[in-house]
Structure formats: structure tokens, C-alpha cells
Design an enzyme around this catalytic site. Structure first.
Site, PDB file in Angstrom:
ATOM      1  N   CYS A 232      48.466  -1.996 -41.119  1.00 33.74           N
ATOM      2  CA  CYS A 232      49.599  -1.173 -40.692  1.00 33.74           C
ATOM      3  C   CYS A 232      50.506  -1.969 -39.748  1.00 33.74           C
ATOM      4  O   CYS A 232      51.219  -2.867 -40.203  1.00 33.74           O
ATOM      5  CB  CYS A 232      49.117   0.136 -40.072  1.00 33.74           C
ATOM      6  SG  CYS A 232      50.428   1.386 -39.965  1.00 33.74           S
TER       7      CYS A 232
ATOM      8  N   HIS B 174      45.739   2.349 -44.172  1.00 36.37           N
ATOM      9  CA  HIS B 174      44.629   2.341 -43.214  1.00 36.37           C
ATOM     10  C   HIS B 174      43.292   2.472 -43.944  1.00 36.37           C
ATOM     11  O   HIS B 174      42.715   3.560 -44.023  1.00 36.37           O
ATOM     12  CB  HIS B 174      44.775   3.492 -42.219  1.00 36.37           C
ATOM     13  CG  HIS B 174      45.806   3.278 -41.168  1.00 36.37           C
ATOM     14  ND1 HIS B 174      45.568   2.542 -40.028  1.00 36.37           N
ATOM     15  CD2 HIS B 174      47.099   3.695 -41.080  1.00 36.37           C
ATOM     16  CE1 HIS B 174      46.653   2.515 -39.267  1.00 36.37           C
ATOM     17  NE2 HIS B 174      47.601   3.201 -39.888  1.00 36.37           N
TER      18      HIS B 174
ATOM     19  N   GLU C 100      40.537   1.744 -42.874  1.00 37.36           N
ATOM     20  CA  GLU C 100      39.497   2.096 -41.893  1.00 37.36           C
ATOM     21  C   GLU C 100      39.482   3.586 -41.562  1.00 37.36           C
ATOM     22  O   GLU C 100      38.495   4.095 -41.014  1.00 37.36           O
ATOM     23  CB  GLU C 100      39.696   1.279 -40.605  1.00 37.36           C
ATOM     24  CG  GLU C 100      40.738   1.775 -39.631  1.00 37.36           C
ATOM     25  CD  GLU C 100      42.180   1.464 -40.015  1.00 37.36           C
ATOM     26  OE1 GLU C 100      43.075   1.666 -39.163  1.00 37.36           O
ATOM     27  OE2 GLU C 100      42.427   1.023 -41.163  1.00 37.36           O
TER      28      GLU C 100
END
Length: 285
Positions: free
Chosen positions: A128, A218, A220
Site C-alpha cells: 500500500c 493489503h 496482510e
């Protein structure tokens, strides 16, 4: 006239990377490494209580047994010295509430560090904000997306270059990932290539040589992390109710492919992918 910092960094990406990547691939997936997260945002109260902070969120995605991981809180101006950086095999740059095109002192210091890391032959993965700041540090341009916020699960589409790079993974046509951004890459650095696009964002992934890869989404994040951030921004009137509802609804349509993203991100960060030279010898079927 000697080369400037951008040219030095790009030169390192193209030359030193080939040898490092070949050694890493030959060592196999069991190689133990040392990695660092350059955290570019503060831990939210929710993430701190639920997961122990964003460092642990990233470790859950990327870390494997026996590895050494450390966090540097870049947003506070905490960055590794050159001597400290030399002990790590790779770095991950996190997301942030700040703009990658801003000139806050810590952002400028991070840009300088990125150039030094690449000149030293270190592999760097950006997520990001990290994706965008890599672009900026290497000569590209970033800014606000003309299409506004992208929040929720979105499908990105790998390019032919990504198919070659991740040939062992047999990438699907659609790669669902959680998105939360209003900035984007406007212009890639010289010699960089797009690895994925989406209907909303022209550069969802890019790479430069064998040392640099950026991911706009993202990998994660989980749904609860996304919604905790969305609720916080909603309370601050930074996003609309309708955007939060659309983000929630996106999870009913599709789920992020976390296992795939884990393989993609680990594969790059830990040097398990074919180098550019090797890819030229392997046709995409």
C-alpha cells in the site's frame, strides 16, 4: 559525471540482484533469513489488542520457523543504520495514513533509506503506502486516485510478466485481495514493469528487477482489521456510510485468497522466484 542516487539504486537492482536471487533459489525454501518491517503507521487500539500490533499481523503472513524478524517504527523516525541494515536479507514497508508523495521528515528519510538498501542489494517488498513510496524513491510518481477510495475485497488481474515471475504458482486470472487506499501509483519508475491491474487501479503490483516489488492491496489484512479501520475513518467523517457498507458487502461476493498471497509475498521476499534472466528461458504456457 558520477551516477546519482536513483541511477545507483537502479543499477544495483539490475546487477547485484541476479547473483543474490540465484543463491537464494539454490538454497531452497528452508533457508533461514533475517527480515525487518519498516512500520509506517501507528498501531490502532483494535489491532494492538487483537493481534499485538501490525508487526504481528505481518509476521503471520510472512514469517516462517527459525527466521529473525524485527520492527523499525519508521513513522517515528526509527530507521536502521547502514550497519544494522546489512544484517537483514530483506525489508517490508507497511501501509500508512500518510501520503507517499508528502514531504514529512520521516518520509524523506525513508526515501533515502530505500535507495541505500537497494544500492546495497537488499530485497524490499512494499505494501500500500510501501508500494507507493518504493515507486517514489525510484523515480516514479504517486498521488490521489481520480476514482476515489478503494475499500473492500477487489479482484486484481496479473499481467503476462507476473505469470512469468510466479510461474511455479500458476497464478489464477483473478487474485482477490483486500484494498484500502485513495492514493495510487501514477507513473512507474524507469525500467519497472506492471505485475497486476484492476478495474480501479492501473498499477496494483509492480516490480523493478529482482529486488523490488510493490503491492497496492493489503495481503496482510483480514476482514476484522479492515472494518476496524473503516469504522474509525467513518467516525472521523473521512469516508461515507455507503463506502463502509460496500466494503462489508464485498466480502459476501468473494474472499481474499490469503494462501495465494502468502506464497506470492514470501516467494518474492525470500528469493524463491526465477530471476529475470531465468524467466527469459521459460515460456508461459
Amino acid at each position: 559525471m558520477g551516477m546519482g542516487p536513483l541511477e545507483n539504486a537502479a543499477s544495483a537492482v539490475e546487477s547485484a540482484a541476479a547473483v543474490e536471487a540465484a543463491v537464494a533459489i539454490a538454497a531452497g525454501a528452508t533457508t533461514v533469513g533475517s527480515y525487518a518491517l519498516l512500520q509506517c503507521g501507528e498501531d490502532s487500539e483494535y489491532v494492538r489488542k487483537a493481534y499485538g500490533g501490525y508487526f504481528e499481523v505481518f509476521r503471520a503472513l510472512l514469517a516462517e520457523d527459525g527466521e529473525r524478524w524485527r520492527v523499525f517504527r519508521a513513522v517515528r523516525g526509527e530507521l536502521p543504520t547502514d550497519a544494522e541494515a546489512a544484517s537483514f536479507d530483506g525489508f517490508v514497508i507497511s501501509g500508512s495514513c500518510s501520503d507517499a508523495h508528502a514531504d514529512e521528515p520521516w518520509i524523506l528519510a525513508l526515501v533515502d533509506l530505500i535507495r541505500r538498501l537497494l544500492a546495497a542489494g537488499k530485497r524490499v517488498l512494499g505494501v500500500c503506502f510501501g508500494h507507493q513510496i518504493l515507486c517514489r524513491a525510484l523515480g516514479g510518481r504517486t498521488g490521489r486516485s481520480s476514482k476515489g477510495w478503494d475499500i473492500g475485497v477487489n479482484c486484481i488481474h496479473p499481467t503476462a510478466a507476473a505469470a512469468r515471475l510466479f510461474a511455479p504458482l500458476k497464478l489464477p486470472v483473478h487474485m482477490p485481495v483486500i484494498e484500502f487506499h485513495q492514493d495510487e501509483v501514477w507513473e512507474l519508475p524507469p525500467k519497472a514493469e506492471v505485475l497486476a491491474r484492476s478495474d480501479k487501479t492501473g498499477v496494483e503490483m509492480f516490480r523493478l528487477g529482482d529486488l523490488v516489488m510493490g503491492v497496492q492491496g493489503h495481503p496482510e489484512y483480514s476482514k476484522d482489521v479492515l472494518m476496524s479501520i473503516a469504522d474509525r475513518l467513518l467516525r472521523r467523517d473521512l469516508i461515507l456510510d455507503s463506502q463502509v457498507e460496500m466494503a462489508k458487502a464485498s466480502f459476501d461476493v468473494r474472499q481474499p485468497d490469503r494462501d495465494l498471497w502468502k506464497k506470492v509475498c514470501r516467494g518474492f521476499l525470500k528469493g524463491r522466484l526465477p530471476s529475470q534472466q531465468q524467466q527469459q528461458q521459460v515460456p508461459v504456457l
